[in-house]
Design a protein around this motif. Structure first.
Motif, PDB file in Angstrom:
ATOM      1  N   CYS A  62     -61.376  24.626 -57.835  1.00 24.45           N
ATOM      2  CA  CYS A  62     -60.729  25.616 -56.971  1.00 24.45           C
ATOM      3  C   CYS A  62     -59.619  26.297 -57.762  1.00 24.45           C
ATOM      4  O   CYS A  62     -58.981  25.669 -58.603  1.00 24.45           O
ATOM      5  N   GLY A  63     -59.396  27.545 -57.496  1.00 26.67           N
ATOM      6  CA  GLY A  63     -58.316  28.241 -58.201  1.00 26.67           C
ATOM      7  C   GLY A  63     -58.399  29.730 -57.987  1.00 26.67           C
ATOM      8  O   GLY A  63     -59.234  30.228 -57.225  1.00 26.67           O
ATOM      9  N   SER A  64     -57.557  30.440 -58.684  1.00 26.46           N
ATOM     10  CA  SER A  64     -57.516  31.897 -58.519  1.00 26.46           C
ATOM     11  C   SER A  64     -58.610  32.586 -59.335  1.00 26.46           C
ATOM     12  O   SER A  64     -59.146  33.601 -58.911  1.00 26.46           O
ATOM     13  N   VAL A  69     -60.138  31.234 -54.703  1.00 27.06           N
ATOM     14  CA  VAL A  69     -59.260  31.285 -53.533  1.00 27.06           C
ATOM     15  C   VAL A  69     -59.367  32.675 -52.879  1.00 27.06           C
ATOM     16  O   VAL A  69     -59.725  33.651 -53.543  1.00 27.06           O
ATOM     17  N   TYR A 113     -54.390  34.194 -50.085  1.00 29.48           N
ATOM     18  CA  TYR A 113     -53.554  33.254 -50.841  1.00 29.48           C
ATOM     19  C   TYR A 113     -52.292  33.974 -51.308  1.00 29.48           C
ATOM     20  O   TYR A 113     -51.225  33.371 -51.432  1.00 29.48           O
ATOM     21  N   LYS A 169     -51.241  35.298 -54.058  1.00 33.31           N
ATOM     22  CA  LYS A 169     -50.554  35.031 -55.325  1.00 33.31           C
ATOM     23  C   LYS A 169     -50.296  36.349 -56.053  1.00 33.31           C
ATOM     24  O   LYS A 169     -51.093  37.281 -55.959  1.00 33.31           O
ATOM     25  N   GLU A 225     -65.166  29.872 -49.593  1.00 34.88           N
ATOM     26  CA  GLU A 225     -63.696  29.805 -49.479  1.00 34.88           C
ATOM     27  C   GLU A 225     -63.076  31.199 -49.509  1.00 34.88           C
ATOM     28  O   GLU A 225     -62.211  31.530 -48.698  1.00 34.88           O
ATOM     29  N   TRP A 269     -56.069  31.515 -45.928  1.00 33.67           N
ATOM     30  CA  TRP A 269     -56.135  30.561 -47.032  1.00 33.67           C
ATOM     31  C   TRP A 269     -56.569  29.182 -46.518  1.00 33.67           C
ATOM     32  O   TRP A 269     -56.141  28.736 -45.449  1.00 33.67           O
ATOM     33  N   GLU A 313     -56.781  25.132 -47.233  1.00 35.71           N
ATOM     34  CA  GLU A 313     -56.270  24.052 -48.087  1.00 35.71           C
ATOM     35  C   GLU A 313     -57.428  23.381 -48.823  1.00 35.71           C
ATOM     36  O   GLU A 313     -58.555  23.306 -48.313  1.00 35.71           O
ATOM     37  N   THR A 314     -57.095  22.883 -49.999  1.00 34.58           N
ATOM     38  CA  THR A 314     -58.153  22.359 -50.869  1.00 34.58           C
ATOM     39  C   THR A 314     -58.891  21.171 -50.230  1.00 34.58           C
ATOM     40  O   THR A 314     -60.106  21.027 -50.400  1.00 34.58           O
ATOM     41  N   LEU A 371     -52.455  21.544 -62.047  1.00 34.38           N
ATOM     42  CA  LEU A 371     -52.771  21.440 -60.617  1.00 34.38           C
ATOM     43  C   LEU A 371     -52.454  20.034 -60.115  1.00 34.38           C
ATOM     44  O   LEU A 371     -51.851  19.850 -59.056  1.00 34.38           O
ATOM     45  N   LEU A 405     -45.787  21.666 -51.045  1.00 36.62           N
ATOM     46  CA  LEU A 405     -46.991  22.411 -51.427  1.00 36.62           C
ATOM     47  C   LEU A 405     -48.271  21.735 -50.928  1.00 36.62           C
ATOM     48  O   LEU A 405     -49.215  22.395 -50.505  1.00 36.62           O
ATOM     49  N   TRP A 406     -48.298  20.428 -51.019  1.00 34.16           N
ATOM     50  CA  TRP A 406     -49.478  19.686 -50.568  1.00 34.16           C
ATOM     51  C   TRP A 406     -49.053  18.689 -49.497  1.00 34.16           C
ATOM     52  O   TRP A 406     -47.995  18.065 -49.624  1.00 34.16           O
TER      53      TRP A 406
HETATM   54  N1  LIG Z   1     -52.073  22.226 -50.088  1.00 39.22           N
HETATM   55  C1  LIG Z   1     -53.117  22.655 -50.770  1.00 39.22           C
HETATM   56  O1  LIG Z   1     -54.241  22.401 -50.441  1.00 39.22           O
HETATM   57  C2  LIG Z   1     -52.905  23.482 -51.990  1.00 39.22           C
HETATM   58  C3  LIG Z   1     -51.633  23.819 -52.435  1.00 39.22           C
HETATM   59  C4  LIG Z   1     -51.504  24.603 -53.541  1.00 39.22           C
HETATM   60  C5  LIG Z   1     -52.612  25.054 -54.214  1.00 39.22           C
HETATM   61  N2  LIG Z   1     -53.853  24.719 -53.756  1.00 39.22           N
HETATM   62  C6  LIG Z   1     -55.062  25.213 -54.414  1.00 39.22           C
HETATM   63  O2  LIG Z   1     -54.980  24.960 -55.785  1.00 39.22           O
HETATM   64  C7  LIG Z   1     -55.539  26.040 -56.490  1.00 39.22           C
HETATM   65  C8  LIG Z   1     -54.436  26.503 -57.379  1.00 39.22           C
HETATM   66  O3  LIG Z   1     -54.598  27.758 -57.788  1.00 39.22           O
HETATM   67  P1  LIG Z   1     -53.431  28.498 -58.576  1.00 39.22           P
HETATM   68  O4  LIG Z   1     -52.982  27.583 -59.682  1.00 39.22           O
HETATM   69  O5  LIG Z   1     -54.096  29.711 -59.089  1.00 39.22           O
HETATM   70  O6  LIG Z   1     -52.335  28.789 -57.603  1.00 39.22           O
HETATM   71  C9  LIG Z   1     -56.010  27.051 -55.453  1.00 39.22           C
HETATM   72  O7  LIG Z   1     -57.373  26.846 -55.215  1.00 39.22           O
HETATM   73  C10 LIG Z   1     -55.224  26.678 -54.217  1.00 39.22           C
HETATM   74  O8  LIG Z   1     -55.914  26.911 -52.999  1.00 39.22           O
HETATM   75  C11 LIG Z   1     -54.004  23.949 -52.676  1.00 39.22           C
END
Ligand SMILES: NC(=O)c1ccc[n+]([C@@H]2O[C@H](COP(=O)(O)O)[C@@H](O)[C@H]2O)c1
Ligand SMILES: Nc1ncnc2c1ncn2[C@@H]1O[C@H](COP(=O)(O)OP(=O)(O)OP(=O)(O)O)[C@@H](O)[C@H]1O
Length: 433
Positions: free
Chosen positions: A12-14, A49, A53, A55, A84, A90, A92-93, A154, A163-164
């Protein structure tokens, strides 16, 4: 007899944009897991994402997905999944993982109990993806383990307050598992050691050390493109082409993205050693370029290069045929309205004088016009006088190799104006690009 667990890796990511390192992550993880003899990685999924999101600099999903598809052309076992990024908000992962687990289970169950046609109707979208590449559980009913694939940054973002959710972190490491690729500036082993929950489930966390270290990051790549620097070999060529065609990341004038490598037998490519043939005292040119009219701008640049009498030059391989000398020379890729900022305090009452500061973003060997305002008198430039202070600190030429070959810029002084009143000098040093 110990069984081999099939694994699907989810990243998962940008992917803004997808880099060669994103692709390599999958290779590294598959190698490492397969080598244990306990796992068999059968598929990889890239889940970008969604736009919500929010960003910084995130380009729209449509572009990011298009670039991922292009980059995956040669990656047979990895596929893009758009679930996704199609969500309005957005996700969450942990929810994304849960979605894919359900999808995988559905596929397993339907493959046991339903005919392919029924299954196709029920899971049409997934099957469309399956048709494009290998997919877990398509041919057997074995248990498949879904794991989150990520970089060290990550993993360490788990420690960023707020954040999580704690329960999400536990859910991910307990019920799925993580494959984490080391990344410069991170220390995943230490991070796991310092976290109670990660230590508790550490047998579910695989740290894969990337010995061929690299610092590829999408942020740095975007920065390089913005600054007109080459990103070749960091992204797939097809992705670079796409970025150029769609003018993404604010790089309308990036010469590296705009050229293809000329063939070595092209007659008008200037070899490095011809730098010696170029006279050192090219007379400064006084020319006004209308940056708002690109046709006029190009014409003027063309005339300018003729006037400069550049002895040999590289020509744009895609340009129309015609006299080669000094045609289509890229003089100053930074002379675009996007990259020019005018000092509002400049004095329009004195046309022909240096009226403001021009900020140019470009190759490091190009001097900022802002510096020029202090070190080089505009009057001298207008009069065509040489200013010794200019020569002292400035590179006569900085030999460098690029995928374009080499090009000497001979233009010294170019007057650039958006209106008659707002005339500013752009000042290009003699530069090899
Ligand atoms: N609480 C969460 O589930 C959470 C928090 C921060 C980033 N993420 C994910 O991690 C990934 C990080 O991407 P970036 O490093 O580009 O921000 C993205 O897929 C984002 O959705 C998830
Ligand atoms: N050079 C790298 N080494 C290891 N992991 C990486 C590397 N580049 C990206 N990743 C991982 O790829 C996943 C997706 O990353 P993402 O799209 O956010 O790329 P990024 O390069 O970190 O982007 P940005 O610089 O825009 O934050 C993340 O898990 C990230 O840790």
């Amino acid at each position: 007899m110990s069984s081999v667990t099939k694994v699907v890796l989810l990243a998962c990511g940008s992917f803004n944009p997808i880099t060669n390192m994103h692709l390599r992550m999958f290779e590294l993880a598959r190698d490492a897991l397969n080598r244990t003899g306990r796992y068999n990685v059968i598929a990889g999924i890239i889940s970008p994402v969604c736009d919500a999101y929010g960003k910084k600099e995130l380009v729209p999903t449509k572009h990011r997905c298009a670039m991922i598809s292009l980059a995956l052309k040669t990656a047979k076992w990895i596929r893009l999944d758009t679930w996704e990024c199609e969500q309005p908000l957005w996700t969450e992962t942990a929810r994304v993982l849960s979605h894919f687990r359900v999808e995988l289970e559905n596929q397993m169950n339907t493959s046991i109990t339903e005919t392919p046609n029924k299954k196709r109707r029920k899971n049409r979208k997934i099957d469309e993806e399956i048709d494009r590449g290998p997919c877990p559980n398509h041919h057997d009913n074995d248990q498949v383990s879904l794991k989150l694939l990520c970089g060290g940054d990550l993993l360490e973002s788990f420690g960023t307050p707020g954040l999580w959710k704690d329960e999400d972190i536990e859910d991910i490491v307990r019920n799925y598992g993580l494959v984490c690729i080391t990344r410069g500036g991170t220390d995943p082993k230490k991070f796991i050691y310092e976290s109670d929950v990660l230590s508790k489930y550490q047998e579910n966390i695989f740290i894969v050390t990337e010995w061929i270290t690299n610092e590829i990051s999408a942020t740095k790549i975007r920065r390089a493109m913005r600054r007109g620097e080459s990103v070749k070999y960091l992204l797939q060529d097809s992705v670079i082409d796409y970025i150029r065609e769609n003018q993404l990341y604010g790089i309308p004038d990036n010469k590296y993205l705009d050229y293809t490598l000329p063939s070595p037998d092209q007659p008008n490519i200037m070899p490095m050693d011809c730098l010696e043939d170029v006279p050192n005292d090219t007379h400064p040119i006084d020319l006004e370029i209308d940056i708002n009219d690109s046709y006029k701008k190009n014409k003027q640049i063309e005339n300018l290069t003729r006037t400069c009498n550049i002895p040999r030059c590289i020509s744009n391989p895609r340009s129309s045929p015609g006299p080669k000398i000094c045609q289509n020379v890229e003089i100053e890729p930074t002379l675009s309205p996007k990259h020019l900022s005018f000092d509002e305090t400049s004095n329009p009452a004195s046309p022909g004088k240096h009226l403001g500061n021009l900020d140019m973003v470009g190759p490091s060997s190009t001097r900022k016009a802002a510096d020029i305002s202090t070190s080089n008198s505009p009057k001298r430039m207008l009069d065509g006088e040489e200013d010794e202070t200019y020569h002292v600190g400035s590179p006569k030429h900085v030999p460098c190799m690029t995928d374009l070959g080499s090009l000497v810029r001979r233009v010294r002084n170019v007057r650039v104006g958006s209106t008659k009143e707002t005339r500013v000098f752009a000042f290009t040093t003699e530069t090899c690009v």
